[in-house]
Design a protein around this motif. Sequence first.
Motif, PDB file in Angstrom:
ATOM      1  N   ASN A 136      41.826  71.627  32.821  1.00 39.20           N
ATOM      2  CA  ASN A 136      42.190  70.099  33.124  1.00 39.20           C
ATOM      3  C   ASN A 136      43.656  70.156  33.507  1.00 39.20           C
ATOM      4  OD1 ASN A 136      39.543  69.683  33.746  1.00 39.20           O
ATOM      5  ND2 ASN A 136      39.203  68.320  31.887  1.00 39.20           N
ATOM      6  N   LEU A 137      44.271  70.552  32.276  1.00 40.96           N
ATOM      7  CA  LEU A 137      45.813  70.424  32.326  1.00 40.96           C
ATOM      8  C   LEU A 137      46.470  71.664  32.916  1.00 40.96           C
ATOM      9  CD1 LEU A 137      45.939  68.953  28.476  1.00 40.96           C
ATOM     10  CD2 LEU A 137      46.535  67.805  30.732  1.00 40.96           C
ATOM     11  N   GLY A 138      45.914  72.598  33.239  1.00 43.35           N
ATOM     12  CA  GLY A 138      46.410  73.872  33.611  1.00 43.35           C
ATOM     13  C   GLY A 138      47.275  74.765  32.854  1.00 43.35           C
ATOM     14  N   LEU A 139      46.676  74.732  31.559  1.00 42.13           N
ATOM     15  CA  LEU A 139      47.209  75.412  30.367  1.00 42.13           C
ATOM     16  C   LEU A 139      46.764  76.860  30.551  1.00 42.13           C
ATOM     17  CD1 LEU A 139      47.165  72.950  27.515  1.00 42.13           C
ATOM     18  CD2 LEU A 139      49.194  73.758  28.490  1.00 42.13           C
ATOM     19  N   ASN A 140      47.395  77.760  30.241  1.00 45.19           N
ATOM     20  CA  ASN A 140      46.929  79.231  30.271  1.00 45.19           C
ATOM     21  C   ASN A 140      45.768  79.511  29.220  1.00 45.19           C
ATOM     22  OD1 ASN A 140      46.785  81.834  30.896  1.00 45.19           O
ATOM     23  ND2 ASN A 140      47.901  82.442  29.262  1.00 45.19           N
ATOM     24  N   ILE A 141      44.779  80.084  29.389  1.00 40.86           N
ATOM     25  CA  ILE A 141      43.527  80.366  28.508  1.00 40.86           C
ATOM     26  C   ILE A 141      43.520  81.914  28.347  1.00 40.86           C
ATOM     27  CG2 ILE A 141      41.241  80.280  28.079  1.00 40.86           C
ATOM     28  CD1 ILE A 141      40.950  77.888  30.134  1.00 40.86           C
ATOM     29  N   VAL A 142      43.699  82.286  27.082  1.00 40.98           N
ATOM     30  CA  VAL A 142      43.373  83.674  26.851  1.00 40.98           C
ATOM     31  C   VAL A 142      41.954  83.954  26.399  1.00 40.98           C
ATOM     32  CG1 VAL A 142      43.983  85.596  25.152  1.00 40.98           C
ATOM     33  CG2 VAL A 142      45.616  83.952  25.635  1.00 40.98           C
ATOM     34  N   GLU A 143      41.110  84.362  27.487  1.00 36.01           N
ATOM     35  CA  GLU A 143      39.696  84.516  27.456  1.00 36.01           C
ATOM     36  C   GLU A 143      39.097  85.377  26.406  1.00 36.01           C
ATOM     37  OE1 GLU A 143      38.148  85.154  31.414  1.00 36.01           O
ATOM     38  OE2 GLU A 143      38.476  83.137  32.222  1.00 36.01           O
ATOM     39  N   SER A 144      40.119  86.371  26.033  1.00 37.94           N
ATOM     40  CA  SER A 144      39.424  87.285  24.942  1.00 37.94           C
ATOM     41  C   SER A 144      39.419  86.384  23.814  1.00 37.94           C
ATOM     42  CB  SER A 144      40.196  88.505  24.842  1.00 37.94           C
ATOM     43  OG  SER A 144      41.777  88.022  24.641  1.00 37.94           O
ATOM     44  N   THR A 145      40.290  85.660  23.587  1.00 39.65           N
ATOM     45  CA  THR A 145      40.345  84.846  22.309  1.00 39.65           C
ATOM     46  C   THR A 145      39.141  83.620  22.038  1.00 39.65           C
ATOM     47  OG1 THR A 145      42.846  84.804  22.226  1.00 39.65           O
ATOM     48  CG2 THR A 145      41.691  83.091  20.823  1.00 39.65           C
ATOM     49  N   ILE A 146      38.912  83.259  23.351  1.00 39.64           N
ATOM     50  CA  ILE A 146      37.687  82.496  23.405  1.00 39.64           C
ATOM     51  C   ILE A 146      36.221  83.012  23.094  1.00 39.64           C
ATOM     52  CG2 ILE A 146      36.402  80.555  25.063  1.00 39.64           C
ATOM     53  CD1 ILE A 146      39.351  79.709  24.273  1.00 39.64           C
ATOM     54  N   GLU A 147      36.355  84.323  24.039  1.00 44.70           N
ATOM     55  CA  GLU A 147      35.056  84.962  23.622  1.00 44.70           C
ATOM     56  C   GLU A 147      34.910  85.258  22.142  1.00 44.70           C
ATOM     57  OE1 GLU A 147      33.601  88.174  26.617  1.00 44.70           O
ATOM     58  OE2 GLU A 147      35.779  88.269  26.716  1.00 44.70           O
ATOM     59  N   LYS A 148      35.929  85.898  21.495  1.00 47.70           N
ATOM     60  CA  LYS A 148      35.890  86.082  20.197  1.00 47.70           C
ATOM     61  C   LYS A 148      35.300  84.968  19.103  1.00 47.70           C
ATOM     62  CE  LYS A 148      39.285  89.217  19.043  1.00 47.70           C
ATOM     63  NZ  LYS A 148      40.519  89.600  18.769  1.00 47.70           N
ATOM     64  N   ARG A 149      36.044  83.783  19.455  1.00 49.02           N
ATOM     65  CA  ARG A 149      35.717  82.524  18.900  1.00 49.02           C
ATOM     66  C   ARG A 149      34.151  82.342  18.901  1.00 49.02           C
ATOM     67  NH1 ARG A 149      36.114  81.301  15.565  1.00 49.02           N
ATOM     68  NH2 ARG A 149      36.443  78.988  15.389  1.00 49.02           N
ATOM     69  N   LEU A 150      33.932  82.276  20.128  1.00 50.68           N
ATOM     70  CA  LEU A 150      32.161  82.138  20.578  1.00 50.68           C
ATOM     71  C   LEU A 150      31.395  83.097  19.947  1.00 50.68           C
ATOM     72  CD1 LEU A 150      32.332  81.014  24.339  1.00 50.68           C
ATOM     73  CD2 LEU A 150      32.267  79.573  22.306  1.00 50.68           C
ATOM     74  N   ASN A 151      31.823  84.394  19.822  1.00 50.85           N
ATOM     75  CA  ASN A 151      31.087  85.489  19.204  1.00 50.85           C
ATOM     76  C   ASN A 151      30.841  85.057  17.699  1.00 50.85           C
ATOM     77  OD1 ASN A 151      30.489  86.723  21.575  1.00 50.85           O
ATOM     78  ND2 ASN A 151      32.130  88.126  21.445  1.00 50.85           N
ATOM     79  N   THR A 152      31.961  84.889  17.138  1.00 51.63           N
ATOM     80  CA  THR A 152      31.674  84.638  15.614  1.00 51.63           C
ATOM     81  C   THR A 152      31.102  83.100  15.657  1.00 51.63           C
ATOM     82  OG1 THR A 152      34.105  85.130  15.451  1.00 51.63           O
ATOM     83  CG2 THR A 152      33.250  84.121  13.666  1.00 51.63           C
ATOM     84  N   LEU A 153      31.126  82.211  16.214  1.00 51.62           N
ATOM     85  CA  LEU A 153      30.461  80.995  16.000  1.00 51.62           C
ATOM     86  C   LEU A 153      29.016  81.030  16.277  1.00 51.62           C
ATOM     87  CD1 LEU A 153      32.797  78.569  17.967  1.00 51.62           C
ATOM     88  CD2 LEU A 153      31.710  78.037  15.621  1.00 51.62           C
ATOM     89  N   ALA A 154      28.516  82.103  17.065  1.00 50.75           N
ATOM     90  CA  ALA A 154      27.266  82.341  17.432  1.00 50.75           C
ATOM     91  C   ALA A 154      26.290  82.890  16.081  1.00 50.75           C
ATOM     92  CB  ALA A 154      27.255  83.336  18.597  1.00 50.75           C
ATOM     93  N   LYS A 155      27.359  83.566  15.273  1.00 45.91           N
ATOM     94  CA  LYS A 155      26.810  84.088  14.239  1.00 45.91           C
ATOM     95  C   LYS A 155      26.606  83.044  12.993  1.00 45.91           C
ATOM     96  CE  LYS A 155      28.908  88.424  14.980  1.00 45.91           C
ATOM     97  NZ  LYS A 155      30.320  89.100  15.029  1.00 45.91           N
ATOM     98  N   THR A 156      27.158  81.985  13.061  1.00 40.94           N
ATOM     99  CA  THR A 156      26.983  81.010  11.941  1.00 40.94           C
ATOM    100  C   THR A 156      26.382  79.484  12.295  1.00 40.94           C
ATOM    101  OG1 THR A 156      29.190  80.288  12.762  1.00 40.94           O
ATOM    102  CG2 THR A 156      29.430  81.636  10.843  1.00 40.94           C
ATOM    103  N   ASP A 157      26.479  79.521  13.757  1.00 42.40           N
ATOM    104  CA  ASP A 157      25.534  78.167  14.173  1.00 42.40           C
ATOM    105  C   ASP A 157      24.693  78.831  15.574  1.00 42.40           C
ATOM    106  OD1 ASP A 157      24.495  75.854  15.148  1.00 42.40           O
ATOM    107  OD2 ASP A 157      26.606  75.034  15.388  1.00 42.40           O
ATOM    108  N   ASP A 158      23.643  79.009  15.311  1.00 42.84           N
ATOM    109  CA  ASP A 158      22.638  79.428  16.406  1.00 42.84           C
ATOM    110  C   ASP A 158      21.684  78.259  16.933  1.00 42.84           C
ATOM    111  OD1 ASP A 158      20.979  79.325  14.247  1.00 42.84           O
ATOM    112  OD2 ASP A 158      19.893  81.040  14.455  1.00 42.84           O
ATOM    113  N   SER A 159      22.378  76.863  16.526  1.00 49.23           N
ATOM    114  CA  SER A 159      21.444  75.948  17.186  1.00 49.23           C
ATOM    115  C   SER A 159      21.372  75.836  18.811  1.00 49.23           C
ATOM    116  CB  SER A 159      22.209  74.483  16.582  1.00 49.23           C
ATOM    117  OG  SER A 159      23.347  74.293  17.287  1.00 49.23           O
TER     118      SER A 159
END
Length: 293
Positions: free
Chosen positions: A53-76
Amino acid sequence: SNIESIYHATEAAKTLTNCKLSVEDYRSTISSTIQSDKSTTAEIYYAVCSSVNLGLNIVESTIEKRLNTLAKTDDSILSQGYALLTGAQLSPAIAKYYADTINDLVQQADELDGRILQYEGGISTTAFIFDAFYEVSEKASSSIKIDPKQLIKFANYFSTKRHVATLRSAYYLTKAFKHLSDNKNSIPIVVTRASPSEVNLQNPSVLVSVTNLFGQTVGEMTVTADSAKRNEDGVVVISKQKLTPKSSDFTIYELPFYDKKIPRGFYTIHLTLTPSTNGKFIGLTDHTIDVKV
């Protein structure tokens, strides 16, 4: 949380003209949320949306990594829903990865009476997850990977929830209705009785409403009463009788039912629908209407 407030502010600013937010006011909070090991999947979603929304750059690989890590700790199921919505904000390739998990998520839904699918957490959670299915599929440019029978079971659940307790539930339920009424998607047909349950000399016909979940017309249909059986003994009083359209928009159909020869009792009418137009209609069979003579 703070990042959730930023998300809502950026969403509001997006829809308002002449409302420009200062990117620098939010940059550090967004960045630290994405980097933090303590962030939840929801917070990652809020941070990614705020960045977009703010036009900030997103490093997609970082987001993917965070989501993959979270998937292991919270599978709700909620966490998985936020992961899908986050994927919908990223590249089509990443969105496709998440869209391909939809079938697994559908399997996690609870089935009730063989006709309803819902998630633990009720309407708010179910409509939220359902919306995520469509958002991520749209970003991936792929059709929604849900079996039509399962789609109907979700639709059955949503159609029983016309009155909800929270704004969030209302918002996501409306989105679910919208997805299920959009011509580019499969559209479940909603069939209900539109006349009193008792058929008599004053009300000799059964009126049937045929619409989408929003109550809008789905075009002309051939509506056939395959049978009308008396519940107590299975006596068939109607067989393969076509209903007559009663409204110009083809939302109401009429079945003359009352006849002095029809014995008193409770009857179940079985209806089948055949569309006159090409459309991705589902739920055209197995409709029943109960009446009393």
